[in-house]
Design a protein around this motif. Structure first.
Motif, mmCIF file in Angstrom:
data_model
loop_
_atom_site.group_PDB
_atom_site.id
_atom_site.type_symbol
_atom_site.label_atom_id
_atom_site.label_comp_id
_atom_site.label_asym_id
_atom_site.label_seq_id
_atom_site.Cartn_x
_atom_site.Cartn_y
_atom_site.Cartn_z
ATOM 1 N N TRP A 77 0.848 -1.202 0.000
ATOM 2 C CA TRP A 77 0.000 0.000 0.000
ATOM 3 C C TRP A 77 0.883 1.251 0.000
ATOM 4 C CZ3 TRP A 77 -1.260 4.446 2.552
ATOM 5 C CH2 TRP A 77 -2.540 4.971 2.363
ATOM 6 N N LEU A 78 1.889 1.256 0.862
ATOM 7 C CA LEU A 78 2.814 2.398 0.903
ATOM 8 C C LEU A 78 3.587 2.523 -0.411
ATOM 9 C CD1 LEU A 78 4.226 2.026 4.533
ATOM 10 C CD2 LEU A 78 2.661 3.804 3.703
ATOM 11 N N ASP A 79 4.038 1.396 -0.955
ATOM 12 C CA ASP A 79 4.751 1.434 -2.242
ATOM 13 C C ASP A 79 3.882 2.073 -3.311
ATOM 14 O OD1 ASP A 79 6.988 0.160 -1.184
ATOM 15 O OD2 ASP A 79 6.420 -1.830 -1.958
ATOM 16 N N GLN A 80 2.624 1.669 -3.362
ATOM 17 C CA GLN A 80 1.727 2.212 -4.383
ATOM 18 C C GLN A 80 1.529 3.710 -4.191
ATOM 19 O OE1 GLN A 80 0.508 0.628 -7.142
ATOM 20 N NE2 GLN A 80 -0.068 2.702 -7.668
ATOM 21 N N MET A 81 1.371 4.136 -2.970
ATOM 22 C CA MET A 81 1.182 5.567 -2.725
ATOM 23 C C MET A 81 2.433 6.351 -3.110
ATOM 24 S SD MET A 81 -1.910 6.076 -1.834
ATOM 25 C CE MET A 81 -1.792 7.774 -1.270
ATOM 26 N N PHE A 82 3.598 5.847 -2.776
ATOM 27 C CA PHE A 82 4.826 6.572 -3.105
ATOM 28 C C PHE A 82 5.179 6.464 -4.589
ATOM 29 C CE2 PHE A 82 5.154 7.076 1.375
ATOM 30 C CZ PHE A 82 5.800 8.290 1.508
ATOM 31 N N ALA A 83 4.617 5.484 -5.272
ATOM 32 C CA ALA A 83 4.810 5.401 -6.723
ATOM 33 C C ALA A 83 4.209 6.621 -7.405
ATOM 34 C CB ALA A 83 4.185 4.120 -7.270
ATOM 35 N N LEU A 84 3.257 7.267 -6.744
ATOM 36 C CA LEU A 84 2.647 8.481 -7.305
ATOM 37 C C LEU A 84 3.700 9.553 -7.575
ATOM 38 C CD1 LEU A 84 -0.471 8.782 -4.968
ATOM 39 C CD2 LEU A 84 -0.375 7.824 -7.281
ATOM 40 N N THR A 86 6.712 9.037 -8.570
ATOM 41 C CA THR A 86 7.642 8.669 -9.637
ATOM 42 C C THR A 86 6.973 8.466 -10.988
ATOM 43 O OG1 THR A 86 7.478 6.330 -9.042
ATOM 44 C CG2 THR A 86 9.265 7.606 -8.035
ATOM 45 N N GLU A 87 5.681 8.246 -11.016
ATOM 46 C CA GLU A 87 4.971 8.074 -12.281
ATOM 47 C C GLU A 87 4.685 9.457 -12.848
ATOM 48 O OE1 GLU A 87 1.580 5.497 -11.833
ATOM 49 O OE2 GLU A 87 2.737 4.118 -10.591
ATOM 50 N N THR A 88 5.441 9.848 -13.850
ATOM 51 C CA THR A 88 5.424 11.217 -14.360
ATOM 52 C C THR A 88 4.029 11.693 -14.752
ATOM 53 O OG1 THR A 88 7.657 10.857 -15.165
ATOM 54 C CG2 THR A 88 6.521 12.782 -15.998
ATOM 55 N N ASP A 89 3.317 10.935 -15.564
ATOM 56 C CA ASP A 89 1.988 11.372 -16.006
ATOM 57 C C ASP A 89 1.016 11.470 -14.840
ATOM 58 O OD1 ASP A 89 2.716 11.666 -18.645
ATOM 59 O OD2 ASP A 89 2.017 9.673 -19.237
ATOM 60 N N LEU A 90 1.042 10.463 -13.986
ATOM 61 C CA LEU A 90 0.139 10.478 -12.840
ATOM 62 C C LEU A 90 0.488 11.627 -11.902
ATOM 63 C CD1 LEU A 90 -2.229 9.187 -11.401
ATOM 64 C CD2 LEU A 90 -0.640 7.575 -10.368
ATOM 65 N N HIS A 91 1.775 11.841 -11.694
ATOM 66 C CA HIS A 91 2.208 12.943 -10.827
ATOM 67 C C HIS A 91 1.731 14.285 -11.393
ATOM 68 C CE1 HIS A 91 4.599 14.610 -7.619
ATOM 69 N NE2 HIS A 91 5.107 15.479 -8.472
ATOM 70 N N ILE A 161 9.962 15.972 -2.261
ATOM 71 C CA ILE A 161 9.532 14.771 -2.970
ATOM 72 C C ILE A 161 9.878 14.853 -4.462
ATOM 73 C CG2 ILE A 161 7.172 15.342 -3.643
ATOM 74 C CD1 ILE A 161 8.275 12.089 -1.928
ATOM 75 N N PHE A 162 10.198 16.045 -4.957
ATOM 76 C CA PHE A 162 10.570 16.183 -6.358
ATOM 77 C C PHE A 162 12.020 15.766 -6.604
ATOM 78 C CE2 PHE A 162 6.897 18.932 -5.870
ATOM 79 C CZ PHE A 162 6.105 18.421 -6.881
ATOM 80 N N ASP A 163 12.748 15.513 -5.546
ATOM 81 C CA ASP A 163 14.112 14.999 -5.657
ATOM 82 C C ASP A 163 14.014 13.474 -5.578
ATOM 83 O OD1 ASP A 163 16.716 14.151 -5.331
ATOM 84 O OD2 ASP A 163 17.118 15.394 -3.563
ATOM 85 N N PRO A 164 14.317 12.773 -6.689
ATOM 86 C CA PRO A 164 14.159 11.311 -6.702
ATOM 87 C C PRO A 164 14.870 10.599 -5.553
ATOM 88 C CG PRO A 164 14.620 12.119 -8.905
ATOM 89 C CD PRO A 164 14.785 13.287 -7.962
ATOM 90 N N ALA A 165 15.994 11.118 -5.121
ATOM 91 C CA ALA A 165 16.715 10.480 -4.018
ATOM 92 C C ALA A 165 15.921 10.555 -2.717
ATOM 93 C CB ALA A 165 18.083 11.138 -3.836
ATOM 94 N N GLU A 166 15.102 11.562 -2.599
ATOM 95 C CA GLU A 166 14.330 11.746 -1.371
ATOM 96 C C GLU A 166 13.090 10.864 -1.290
ATOM 97 O OE1 GLU A 166 14.721 13.534 1.482
ATOM 98 O OE2 GLU A 166 16.737 13.952 0.796
ATOM 99 N N ILE A 167 12.608 10.381 -2.431
ATOM 100 C CA ILE A 167 11.380 9.574 -2.424
ATOM 101 C C ILE A 167 11.558 8.319 -1.580
ATOM 102 C CG2 ILE A 167 9.757 8.252 -3.842
ATOM 103 C CD1 ILE A 167 10.359 10.316 -6.090
ATOM 104 N N ALA A 168 12.649 7.602 -1.808
ATOM 105 C CA ALA A 168 12.897 6.373 -1.039
ATOM 106 C C ALA A 168 13.094 6.676 0.438
ATOM 107 C CB ALA A 168 14.110 5.630 -1.601
#
Length: 188
Positions: A77-84, A86-91, A161-168
């Motif tokens: 569930w958390l993975d799916q939420m945080f995938a938001l 990284t998914e460019t179009d969805l974001h 959150i716009f910094d990819p390194a920070e997402i993880a």
């Protein structure tokens, strides 16, 4: 029309986007527009519903797994939420859904509340399962689902959150906090 509206709202513009601009981008007539929507507000609500429904279906599938494993379901569930993030179009679409013009649509607040409640409901299902089997001994499923979803939303709307390194890092912080709050020992 929906994609044309996302495009129009995601591009730099001053003031509200007019229906005529949307129609020109979508290459449709006003008659076609009004066959599907009574107003621009109704179009905006349809856009919100379309995007949030896709996410809700995925979250419901995670929560409704046939052989529940609450800890892995929570992580999924958390993975799916945080995938938001990284998914460019969805974001991009989520950013549009949160813009001032969308938020001013009549019925937006209520639609957004329903969307949030559906995400929380899928999480509460996972937490109830974990509480029942002892995986989450301290869980108070309904209130914890609200708190965890709020924390995730806060992290997803932060500037970093716009910094990819920070997402993880953000995802890991949320999981550590959540597992501690749920009383999960040794897996934090």
């Amino acid at each position: 029309m929906v994609e044309a509206t996302f495009d129009c709202l995601s591009e730099p513009h001053e003031g509200p986007v007019h229906v005529s601009a949307i129609l020109a981008r979508a290459e449709v007539s006003s008659r076609a527009f009004y066959r599907h929507f009574e107003s621009k507000d109704e179009l905006f609500l349809a856009m919100l519903e379309q995007v949030t429904e896709r996410l809700a279906v995925v979250l419901d599938e995670i929560a409704g797994a046939p052989a529940p494993d609450p800890l892995n379901q929570l992580r999924a569930w958390l993975d799916q939420m945080f995938a938001l993030a990284t998914e460019t179009d969805l974001h991009r679409n989520l950013a549009v859904l949160d813009c001032d013009e969308m938020r001013s649509a009549k019925g937006y607040r209520e639609a957004r509340t329903r969307s949030r409640a559906r995400r929380e409901r899928s999480l509460a299902t996972i937490l109830r399962s974990g509480h029942a089997d002892g995986s989450f001994p301290l869980a108070e499923p309904e209130s914890d689902a609200i708190a965890i979803a709020a924390l995730v939303s806060r992290e997803l709307t932060s500037a970093r959150i716009f910094d990819p390194a920070e997402i993880a890092l953000s995802r890991a912080r949320v999981e550590r906090f959540t597992l501690r709050a749920l009383g999960v020992a040794g897996k934090v």
